[in-house]
Enzyme design. Structure first.
Site, mmCIF file in Angstrom:
data_model
loop_
_atom_site.group_PDB
_atom_site.id
_atom_site.type_symbol
_atom_site.label_atom_id
_atom_site.label_comp_id
_atom_site.label_asym_id
_atom_site.label_seq_id
_atom_site.Cartn_x
_atom_site.Cartn_y
_atom_site.Cartn_z
ATOM 1 N N HIS A 198 -2.647 5.890 4.785
ATOM 2 C CA HIS A 198 -1.210 6.013 5.073
ATOM 3 C C HIS A 198 -0.721 7.372 4.568
ATOM 4 O O HIS A 198 -1.229 7.898 3.567
ATOM 5 C CB HIS A 198 -0.421 4.934 4.316
ATOM 6 C CG HIS A 198 -0.602 3.534 4.824
ATOM 7 N ND1 HIS A 198 -1.177 3.216 6.042
ATOM 8 C CD2 HIS A 198 -0.287 2.361 4.247
ATOM 9 C CE1 HIS A 198 -1.193 1.902 6.198
ATOM 10 N NE2 HIS A 198 -0.662 1.339 5.117
ATOM 11 N N CYS A 248 0.822 -1.221 0.000
ATOM 12 C CA CYS A 248 0.000 0.000 0.000
ATOM 13 C C CYS A 248 0.854 1.269 0.000
ATOM 14 O O CYS A 248 0.648 2.168 -0.821
ATOM 15 C CB CYS A 248 -0.950 0.012 1.184
ATOM 16 S SG CYS A 248 -0.318 -0.807 2.633
HETATM 17 C C1 2RA Z 1 0.876 -2.527 6.666
HETATM 18 N N1 2RA Z 1 1.597 -2.194 4.378
HETATM 19 O O1 2RA Z 1 0.497 -1.364 6.626
HETATM 20 C C2 2RA Z 1 1.425 -3.191 5.412
HETATM 21 C C3 2RA Z 1 0.527 -4.301 4.951
HETATM 22 N N2 2RA Z 1 -0.753 -3.856 4.599
HETATM 23 O O2 2RA Z 1 0.835 -3.237 7.691
#
Ligand code: 2RA
Length: 330
Positions: free
Chosen positions: A236, A129
């Site tokens: 994120h 991601c």
């Molecule tokens: C996380 N990118 O954020 C990793 C897996 N989705 O934990």
């Protein structure tokens, strides 16, 4: 033409979001097959107001007439079952990290390297991601100014860890000890995503380094990364410090990003305009702001990049790859 779609991990957070995105995009589906572990067997899930029953995944699951199988059920399941699906000439789009760096497995972000999807040998990997949202702005900048070095610092939501991460944050706010994480994530930050390797880097940091090189077709790229879990539910955030071989004018660089596919620019600090998780949550775009020259090098820029890690970071990107497949008749 309509297609038969299989979903492996149908009851997980990403699995359920696959279904939501397939509905939103009106994906041409004839039959839907939902697979999960034994504990979810028999669960009923509504899709386009039709009820589907979740089946337990097993070796025979891929004897069904499935065209494309979307996987989000962890690395072990992908390792075991993707080759079985492939043997039945089913195209797998896998969200785990298992196959991402294999030479015969395309690692695809449709806005960045759509042409790679045609090189598949029945397994295509969806990137990590935080990598997906980073390469969307980096690709047009690489084309324009040839990137020399990237420093990534990430601020990753707990939903990246699935339900366990969400629960640890919810419980942490009530002072209940964590189960998924080694320490409380509430009012805290954990510089520890996925496992530590003997290099001192975590697997998440190595994913950002190696996947970015593969997707941009730039194996020479100097990259380093620090990935951090923060007490945010969805979306994120990534700080990217990017150094170029060529000079740039800041206004011209901003216009390169303004014109790029899949990007929403939010950049007016005087008006407190910048990307935030609460803005990106529930959407499919990649938000870019805080664009400013890095005066410590000859030609460098700082970017702040935010996206919904479950949608663009996983489910939407996967369905966009499936759309590329059917557009190109596989
Ligand atoms: C996380 N990118 O954020 C990793 C897996 N989705 O934990």
């Amino acid at each position: 033409k309509n297609y038969n779609i299989g979903i492996v991990g149908a009851t997980g957070m990403v699995g359920r979001t696959f279904l939501k995105i397939l509905e939103e995009k009106n994906f041409p589906i004839d039959h839907l097959y939902l697979f999960a572990s034994s504990k979810s067997k028999g669960e009923k899930i509504l899709f386009r107001s039709k009820e589907y029953v979740v089946e337990e995944l097993n070796e025979d699951s891929f004897n069904k007439p499935i065209d494309i199988a979307l996987f989000s059920a962890g690395g072990e399941i992908s390792k075991k079952f993707a080759p079985i699906a492939k043997s039945k000439k089913i195209v797998v789009i896998d969200n785990s990290s298992t196959w991402r760096l294999y030479d015969d497995v395309p690692l695809v972000v449709p806005e960045v390297n759509p042409e790679d999807v045609l090189k598949h040998d029945y397994i295509i990997s969806n990137p990590n991601c935080s990598t997906i949202q980073s390469v969307v702005p980096l690709k047009p900048l690489d084309d324009a100014y040839h990137i020399k070095r990237i420093i990534f610092s990430t601020y990753q939501a707990v939903s990246g860890s699935g339900v366990g991460g969400v629960k640890d944050l919810e419980n942490g706010l009530k002072n209940i000890p964590p189960k998924k994480y080694p320490y409380p994530i509430a009012f805290n930050c954990l510089p520890h995503i996925d496992e530590f390797t003997d290099t001192g880097y975590t697997k998440e940091e190595l994913k950002m380094i190696y996947e970015t090189r593969k997707i941009l077709h730039r194996n020479d790229l100097n990259i380093t990364a620090t990935t951090v879990r923060v007490p945010v539910m969805y979306s994120h955030s990534v700080s990217a410090n990017v150094e170029f071989d060529k000079d740039f004018e800041l206004e011209e660089l901003v216009n390169v990003l303004r014109k790029a596919k899949g990007i929403i620019l939010m950049d007016n600090p005087k008006e407190n305009i910048y990307p935030m998780p609460i803005i990106a949550e529930g959407t499919d775009e990649v938000y870019v702001g805080r664009i400013r020259r890095d005066f410590s090098v000859k030609s460098g820029v700082n970017l702040w990049i935010v996206a919904d890690n479950i949608r663009k970071g996983a489910a939407t990107n996967t369905v966009q790859i499936a759309e590329l497949l059917i557009k190109n008749q596989f």
